[in-house]
Write a protein that holds these residues in place. Structure first.
Motif, PDB file in Angstrom:
ATOM      1  N   ALA A 118     -80.389  30.269  45.561  1.00  0.00           N
ATOM      2  CA  ALA A 118     -80.977  29.063  44.988  1.00  0.00           C
ATOM      3  C   ALA A 118     -80.024  27.878  45.092  1.00  0.00           C
ATOM      4  O   ALA A 118     -80.460  26.736  45.250  1.00  0.00           O
ATOM      5  N   ALA A 119     -78.715  28.117  44.983  1.00  0.00           N
ATOM      6  CA  ALA A 119     -77.730  27.028  44.934  1.00  0.00           C
ATOM      7  C   ALA A 119     -77.094  26.848  46.301  1.00  0.00           C
ATOM      8  O   ALA A 119     -76.167  27.574  46.664  1.00  0.00           O
TER       9      ALA A 119
ATOM     10  N   TRP B 120     -78.250  23.583  35.066  1.00  0.00           N
ATOM     11  CA  TRP B 120     -79.230  23.349  36.120  1.00  0.00           C
ATOM     12  C   TRP B 120     -80.178  22.233  35.688  1.00  0.00           C
ATOM     13  O   TRP B 120     -80.838  22.326  34.643  1.00  0.00           O
TER      14      TRP B 120
ATOM     15  N   ASP C 100     -83.277  19.253  37.020  1.00  0.00           N
ATOM     16  CA  ASP C 100     -84.223  18.919  38.084  1.00  0.00           C
ATOM     17  C   ASP C 100     -83.848  17.552  38.674  1.00  0.00           C
ATOM     18  O   ASP C 100     -82.827  16.949  38.292  1.00  0.00           O
TER      19      ASP C 100
ATOM     20  N   ILE D   4     -83.663  22.398  33.545  1.00  0.00           N
ATOM     21  CA  ILE D   4     -84.694  23.349  33.956  1.00  0.00           C
ATOM     22  C   ILE D   4     -84.795  24.411  32.874  1.00  0.00           C
ATOM     23  O   ILE D   4     -83.800  25.000  32.473  1.00  0.00           O
TER      24      ILE D   4
ATOM     25  N   LEU E 193     -81.189  28.963  33.416  1.00  0.00           N
ATOM     26  CA  LEU E 193     -80.870  29.596  34.693  1.00  0.00           C
ATOM     27  C   LEU E 193     -79.415  30.014  34.629  1.00  0.00           C
ATOM     28  O   LEU E 193     -78.529  29.170  34.535  1.00  0.00           O
TER      29      LEU E 193
ATOM     30  N   THR F  51     -76.285  31.814  36.393  1.00  0.00           N
ATOM     31  CA  THR F  51     -75.757  32.228  37.696  1.00  0.00           C
ATOM     32  C   THR F  51     -75.273  33.678  37.671  1.00  0.00           C
ATOM     33  O   THR F  51     -74.594  34.091  36.734  1.00  0.00           O
TER      34      THR F  51
ATOM     35  N   THR G  30     -80.328  36.652  41.030  1.00  0.00           N
ATOM     36  CA  THR G  30     -80.440  35.661  42.089  1.00  0.00           C
ATOM     37  C   THR G  30     -81.881  35.493  42.572  1.00  0.00           C
ATOM     38  O   THR G  30     -82.322  34.399  42.880  1.00  0.00           O
TER      39      THR G  30
ATOM     40  N   LEU H  20     -83.633  33.282  40.170  1.00  0.00           N
ATOM     41  CA  LEU H  20     -83.207  31.888  40.361  1.00  0.00           C
ATOM     42  C   LEU H  20     -84.000  31.235  41.500  1.00  0.00           C
ATOM     43  O   LEU H  20     -84.486  30.118  41.354  1.00  0.00           O
ATOM     44  N   CYS H  21     -84.122  31.942  42.622  1.00  0.00           N
ATOM     45  CA  CYS H  21     -84.874  31.415  43.766  1.00  0.00           C
ATOM     46  C   CYS H  21     -86.322  31.156  43.402  1.00  0.00           C
ATOM     47  O   CYS H  21     -86.891  30.117  43.719  1.00  0.00           O
TER      48      CYS H  21
ATOM     49  N   ARG I 296     -87.630  30.577  40.473  1.00  0.00           N
ATOM     50  CA  ARG I 296     -87.759  29.460  39.535  1.00  0.00           C
ATOM     51  C   ARG I 296     -87.509  28.104  40.224  1.00  0.00           C
ATOM     52  O   ARG I 296     -88.264  27.154  39.999  1.00  0.00           O
ATOM     53  N   VAL I 297     -86.491  28.029  41.035  1.00  0.00           N
ATOM     54  CA  VAL I 297     -86.172  26.765  41.708  1.00  0.00           C
ATOM     55  C   VAL I 297     -87.260  26.389  42.712  1.00  0.00           C
ATOM     56  O   VAL I 297     -87.651  25.245  42.818  1.00  0.00           O
TER      57      VAL I 297
END
Length: 315
Positions: A264-265, A289, A291, A297, A302, A304, A308, A311-312, A314-315
């Motif tokens: 995600a990052a 995190w 927006d 968010i 979220l 880290t 993972t 995270l993907c 959600r983003v």
């Protein structure tokens, strides 16, 4: 005339290098074909952090971490989303948890590698559906040292004369006879000439598909909806799925391409080596995190390293 060897390995990433080492240990002759230049041997592993999920190691024991293959398999099943048809993935999970300590940790230590003395706890799942204990082991020197070690071992091997490297060669065809692969044809990126290879055994050590953003979009995980408009390439540009297609065209089994590992990052690489080159950020556990408008968010934070995949999504 075709170049002949006992074993043909397509791909000089870490899998191909270790496969070549094991073949030399058995006294077999090897042809190792790779599309990249010699200086990039090792592929993505050379640039990777190089963490490994290992079960029941002395490092865990020293930290007081109580782990076992049974617990690891239970954890694996908690987040793998296996279907009833996933016979081979389930068998692999069972084999891996039972053998990772002996065949990865101790094997690498015997080769002269060391691990960071701290075992990290990642992918534990937001709701406990992940690793229930720390299992993430990192090599001292990261993936770069892993690659360099095996390049050194190949260069100094007593059977080194039985190994031939063919760099800047793109495999364009896998050759089959009577239902089995007997070699390949490659095209030299420099001369554009086609070279033929023959071997008793062929190994396709081709990495994943994430080096092709088109392939990533094609196989995007459907429950997440449409893929993002902007996706950066943190993989290797030659891990583009071309060899997967050659294998599929011969009736080989290529499955689960939607189960890819994305981050995600990511940020654009400040010194890109190819179009869309990205870097994965490893922020602190308490990263904030936001927006595009600066709003946090949420409502769930979220975090880290916990999940993972989530995270993907959600983003």
């Amino acid at each position: 005339a075709a170049i002949k060897s006992d074993v043909l390995i397509v791909g000089a990433g870490i899998a191909g290098l270790i496969a070549a080492h094991e073949c030399l240990e058995k006294g077999l002759s090897v042809s190792l074909v790779d599309r990249d230049i010699e200086g990039n041997s090792g592929g993505l592993a050379k640039l990777a952090f190089g963490g490994m999920a290992l079960v029941g190691t002395p490092l865990q024991e020293r930290m007081g971490i109580k782990d076992s293959p049974e617990l690891a398999l239970k954890d694996w099943h908690s987040f793998a989303q296996f279907s009833e048809q996933d016979e081979w993935p389930k068998r692999w999970a069972e084999y891996y948890v039972q053998n990772s300590a002996e065949r990865v940790f101790h094997w690498l230590c015997d080769k002269g590698l060391k691990f960071f003395p701290a075992v990290n706890w990642v992918e534990r799942g937001l709701n406990g559906d992940g690793n229930s204990v720390p299992r993430y082991h990192v090599i001292w020197g990261t993936g770069h040292r892993l690659v360099e070690l095996f390049l050194e071992k190949l260069a100094k091997h007593s059977n080194r004369d039985s190994l031939q490297f063919f760099y800047r060669h793109r495999v364009v065809q896998l050759v089959s006879e009577n239902g089995r692969v007997v070699g390949c044809r490659s095209e030299s990126e420099e001369t554009k000439k086609v070279v033929e290879f023959e071997a008793e055994h062929t190994i396709a050590a081709c990495g994943g598909i994430n080096g092709s953003i088109d392939k990533v979009r094609e196989h995007w995980y459907k429950p997440w909806g449409l893929p993002p408009k902007e996706i950066l390439n943190g993989s290797h540009p030659y891990a583009d799925g071309a060899l997967h297609e050659l294998v599929s065209n011969l009736g080989g089994s290529v499955t689960h391409l939607d189960k890819m590992w994305n981050y995600a990052a990511g940020i654009p690489h400040p010194q890109p080596q190819f179009e869309g080159h990205g870097l994965s950020l490893i922020p602190c556990k308490s990263a904030l995190w936001l927006d595009a408008k600066g709003n946090r968010i949420g409502p769930d934070p979220l975090v880290t390293g916990f999940d993972t995949n989530e995270l993907c999504r959600r983003v």
